[in-house]
Design a protein around this motif. Sequence first.
Motif, PDB file in Angstrom:
ATOM      1  N   VAL A  52      -1.810   4.544   3.240  1.00 36.01           N
ATOM      2  CA  VAL A  52      -1.422   3.319   3.931  1.00 36.01           C
ATOM      3  C   VAL A  52       0.094   3.165   3.800  1.00 36.01           C
ATOM      4  O   VAL A  52       0.732   3.878   3.036  1.00 36.01           O
ATOM      5  N   LYS A  53       0.654   2.232   4.529  1.00 30.30           N
ATOM      6  CA  LYS A  53       2.057   1.862   4.337  1.00 30.30           C
ATOM      7  C   LYS A  53       2.043   0.734   3.321  1.00 30.30           C
ATOM      8  O   LYS A  53       1.661  -0.395   3.626  1.00 30.30           O
ATOM      9  N   LEU A  54       2.389   1.043   2.065  1.00 26.70           N
ATOM     10  CA  LEU A  54       2.266   0.060   0.996  1.00 26.70           C
ATOM     11  C   LEU A  54       3.272  -1.078   1.120  1.00 26.70           C
ATOM     12  O   LEU A  54       2.917  -2.236   0.951  1.00 26.70           O
ATOM     13  N   ARG A  55       4.522  -0.775   1.378  1.00 23.72           N
ATOM     14  CA  ARG A  55       5.549  -1.805   1.504  1.00 23.72           C
ATOM     15  C   ARG A  55       6.493  -1.428   2.637  1.00 23.72           C
ATOM     16  O   ARG A  55       6.822  -0.256   2.830  1.00 23.72           O
ATOM     17  N   LYS A  56       6.968  -2.421   3.334  1.00 21.10           N
ATOM     18  CA  LYS A  56       7.940  -2.199   4.412  1.00 21.10           C
ATOM     19  C   LYS A  56       9.192  -1.536   3.855  1.00 21.10           C
ATOM     20  O   LYS A  56       9.762  -0.636   4.454  1.00 21.10           O
ATOM     21  N   SER A  57       9.607  -1.956   2.665  1.00 22.44           N
ATOM     22  CA  SER A  57      10.835  -1.451   2.041  1.00 22.44           C
ATOM     23  C   SER A  57      10.699  -0.023   1.518  1.00 22.44           C
ATOM     24  O   SER A  57      11.703   0.637   1.279  1.00 22.44           O
ATOM     25  N   GLY A  58       9.463   0.415   1.290  1.00 21.84           N
ATOM     26  CA  GLY A  58       9.259   1.752   0.743  1.00 21.84           C
ATOM     27  C   GLY A  58       9.454   1.827  -0.758  1.00 21.84           C
ATOM     28  O   GLY A  58       9.504   2.921  -1.326  1.00 21.84           O
ATOM     29  N   ASN A  59       9.562   0.681  -1.449  1.00 22.72           N
ATOM     30  CA  ASN A  59       9.817   0.728  -2.893  1.00 22.72           C
ATOM     31  C   ASN A  59       8.555   0.911  -3.729  1.00 22.72           C
ATOM     32  O   ASN A  59       8.641   1.021  -4.933  1.00 22.72           O
ATOM     33  N   VAL A  60       7.369   0.950  -3.110  1.00 23.17           N
ATOM     34  CA  VAL A  60       6.132   1.270  -3.808  1.00 23.17           C
ATOM     35  C   VAL A  60       5.513   2.457  -3.096  1.00 23.17           C
ATOM     36  O   VAL A  60       5.218   2.387  -1.902  1.00 23.17           O
ATOM     37  N   LEU A  61       5.340   3.555  -3.827  1.00 22.46           N
ATOM     38  CA  LEU A  61       4.814   4.780  -3.218  1.00 22.46           C
ATOM     39  C   LEU A  61       3.358   5.033  -3.557  1.00 22.46           C
ATOM     40  O   LEU A  61       2.682   5.793  -2.871  1.00 22.46           O
ATOM     41  N   ASP A  75       1.591  -3.443   8.006  1.00 21.74           N
ATOM     42  CA  ASP A  75       1.073  -2.996   9.302  1.00 21.74           C
ATOM     43  C   ASP A  75       2.274  -2.732  10.207  1.00 21.74           C
ATOM     44  O   ASP A  75       2.892  -3.673  10.718  1.00 21.74           O
ATOM     45  N   LYS A  76       2.619  -1.447  10.382  1.00 22.33           N
ATOM     46  CA  LYS A  76       3.803  -1.080  11.171  1.00 22.33           C
ATOM     47  C   LYS A  76       3.661  -1.493  12.631  1.00 22.33           C
ATOM     48  O   LYS A  76       4.628  -1.918  13.253  1.00 22.33           O
ATOM     49  N   GLU A  77       2.458  -1.371  13.157  1.00 22.79           N
ATOM     50  CA  GLU A  77       2.231  -1.686  14.571  1.00 22.79           C
ATOM     51  C   GLU A  77       2.532  -3.152  14.876  1.00 22.79           C
ATOM     52  O   GLU A  77       3.162  -3.473  15.865  1.00 22.79           O
ATOM     53  N   ASN A  78       2.077  -4.050  14.009  1.00 17.76           N
ATOM     54  CA  ASN A  78       2.291  -5.484  14.213  1.00 17.76           C
ATOM     55  C   ASN A  78       3.498  -6.018  13.450  1.00 17.76           C
ATOM     56  O   ASN A  78       3.775  -7.215  13.494  1.00 17.76           O
ATOM     57  N   GLU A  79       4.166  -5.147  12.705  1.00 17.64           N
ATOM     58  CA  GLU A  79       5.363  -5.489  11.936  1.00 17.64           C
ATOM     59  C   GLU A  79       5.148  -6.703  11.030  1.00 17.64           C
ATOM     60  O   GLU A  79       5.949  -7.638  10.991  1.00 17.64           O
ATOM     61  N   GLN A  87     -11.683  -0.749  -2.963  1.00 18.93           N
ATOM     62  CA  GLN A  87     -12.724  -0.556  -3.974  1.00 18.93           C
ATOM     63  C   GLN A  87     -12.121  -0.008  -5.271  1.00 18.93           C
ATOM     64  O   GLN A  87     -11.091   0.671  -5.244  1.00 18.93           O
ATOM     65  N   PRO A  88     -12.785  -0.241  -6.396  1.00 19.95           N
ATOM     66  CA  PRO A  88     -12.302   0.334  -7.661  1.00 19.95           C
ATOM     67  C   PRO A  88     -12.310   1.859  -7.581  1.00 19.95           C
ATOM     68  O   PRO A  88     -13.132   2.446  -6.878  1.00 19.95           O
ATOM     69  N   GLY A  89     -11.380   2.460  -8.296  1.00 19.94           N
ATOM     70  CA  GLY A  89     -11.303   3.918  -8.296  1.00 19.94           C
ATOM     71  C   GLY A  89     -10.613   4.461  -7.061  1.00 19.94           C
ATOM     72  O   GLY A  89     -10.874   5.585  -6.636  1.00 19.94           O
ATOM     73  N   THR A  90      -9.731   3.668  -6.479  1.00 21.21           N
ATOM     74  CA  THR A  90      -8.984   4.092  -5.293  1.00 21.21           C
ATOM     75  C   THR A  90      -7.514   4.245  -5.657  1.00 21.21           C
ATOM     76  O   THR A  90      -6.945   3.393  -6.327  1.00 21.21           O
ATOM     77  N   ILE A  91      -6.941   5.336  -5.206  1.00 18.65           N
ATOM     78  CA  ILE A  91      -5.501   5.543  -5.324  1.00 18.65           C
ATOM     79  C   ILE A  91      -4.913   5.379  -3.936  1.00 18.65           C
ATOM     80  O   ILE A  91      -5.296   6.103  -3.008  1.00 18.65           O
ATOM     81  N   LEU A  92      -4.024   4.413  -3.790  1.00 19.38           N
ATOM     82  CA  LEU A  92      -3.337   4.197  -2.522  1.00 19.38           C
ATOM     83  C   LEU A  92      -2.010   4.937  -2.558  1.00 19.38           C
ATOM     84  O   LEU A  92      -1.250   4.811  -3.526  1.00 19.38           O
ATOM     85  N   ILE A  93      -1.750   5.702  -1.528  1.00 14.92           N
ATOM     86  CA  ILE A  93      -0.513   6.476  -1.425  1.00 14.92           C
ATOM     87  C   ILE A  93       0.205   6.073  -0.150  1.00 14.92           C
ATOM     88  O   ILE A  93      -0.412   5.970   0.915  1.00 14.92           O
ATOM     89  N   ASP A  94       1.500   5.840  -0.250  1.00 16.45           N
ATOM     90  CA  ASP A  94       2.271   5.495   0.936  1.00 16.45           C
ATOM     91  C   ASP A  94       2.274   6.677   1.899  1.00 16.45           C
ATOM     92  O   ASP A  94       2.563   7.809   1.512  1.00 16.45           O
ATOM     93  N   TYR A 106       5.023  13.545  -3.190  1.00 21.91           N
ATOM     94  CA  TYR A 106       3.613  13.226  -2.935  1.00 21.91           C
ATOM     95  C   TYR A 106       2.745  13.680  -4.104  1.00 21.91           C
ATOM     96  O   TYR A 106       1.964  12.910  -4.646  1.00 21.91           O
ATOM     97  N   ARG A 107       2.897  14.938  -4.507  1.00 18.74           N
ATOM     98  CA  ARG A 107       2.092  15.487  -5.597  1.00 18.74           C
ATOM     99  C   ARG A 107       2.370  14.732  -6.903  1.00 18.74           C
ATOM    100  O   ARG A 107       1.463  14.430  -7.666  1.00 18.74           O
ATOM    101  N   TYR A 108       3.627  14.438  -7.140  1.00 15.36           N
ATOM    102  CA  TYR A 108       3.987  13.718  -8.360  1.00 15.36           C
ATOM    103  C   TYR A 108       3.399  12.301  -8.353  1.00 15.36           C
ATOM    104  O   TYR A 108       2.858  11.839  -9.359  1.00 15.36           O
ATOM    105  N   THR A 109       3.489  11.612  -7.223  1.00  9.09           N
ATOM    106  CA  THR A 109       2.955  10.252  -7.129  1.00  9.09           C
ATOM    107  C   THR A 109       1.445  10.250  -7.332  1.00  9.09           C
ATOM    108  O   THR A 109       0.910   9.399  -8.056  1.00  9.09           O
ATOM    109  N   LEU A 110       0.731  11.199  -6.717  1.00  7.36           N
ATOM    110  CA  LEU A 110      -0.713  11.314  -6.937  1.00  7.36           C
ATOM    111  C   LEU A 110      -1.020  11.480  -8.425  1.00  7.36           C
ATOM    112  O   LEU A 110      -1.913  10.815  -8.964  1.00  7.36           O
ATOM    113  N   THR A 111      -0.278  12.360  -9.076  1.00  5.95           N
ATOM    114  CA  THR A 111      -0.525  12.639 -10.489  1.00  5.95           C
ATOM    115  C   THR A 111      -0.148  11.448 -11.356  1.00  5.95           C
ATOM    116  O   THR A 111      -0.830  11.138 -12.342  1.00  5.95           O
ATOM    117  N   HIS A 112       0.913  10.757 -10.996  1.00  5.06           N
ATOM    118  CA  HIS A 112       1.312   9.542 -11.704  1.00  5.06           C
ATOM    119  C   HIS A 112       0.188   8.503 -11.631  1.00  5.06           C
ATOM    120  O   HIS A 112      -0.166   7.884 -12.642  1.00  5.06           O
TER     121      HIS A 112
END
Length: 172
Positions: A52-61, A75-79, A87-94, A106-112
């Motif tokens: 997903v797009k976590l933050r408009k600023s990109g400061n959360v990956l 939501d980029k489409e609606n700005e 759900q629990p056990g979900t990793i959200l990645i920008d 990407y790989r580092y953020t997943l592992t983090h």
Amino acid sequence: MNEMFYRQSALDCIANGLLKNYRNGMYLYGAPRSIPIEEIIEVEYKLTIEYVKLRKSGNVLGQTVFENCFVPVYDKENEQYTIIEVQPGTILIDEALLEEENMGRYRYTLTHELSHWILHHKIFDNSQESAAKTTTESNSKTEWQADALAASILMPKMQIKKAFFFNARIKR
């Protein structure tokens, strides 16, 4: 939040244990190779990865979700920001990390984020919080531990030494 502090040596042991138990230790003892972090997350830990797009600023990956909750995403489409149920056990990645030039990040953020799950699941359970690193939070013990464990998983010391000494012999 009641943080537990792990020393680097303990984090190295946790990473080695994870890699030792995964595919009979082939990523710890075999030839140095890329750690299949997505497979470890989804198959071994049975966590879900969502983009997903976590933050408009990109400061959360990345963000690890420990219990059913609602998370703001951009939501980029609606700005505008919208709320999604996660759900629990979900990793959200920008989703910006899916671009080819961001593959290492990407790989580092997943592992983090997996590291948060491994180390801090009990801290965040039932806390109504999630593990999301922003630039202002990046110095906390929790974030340092997730960073250090991620590095130990992606670059196990045994494999780094093996690769170093192998390359040193070739150059002689």
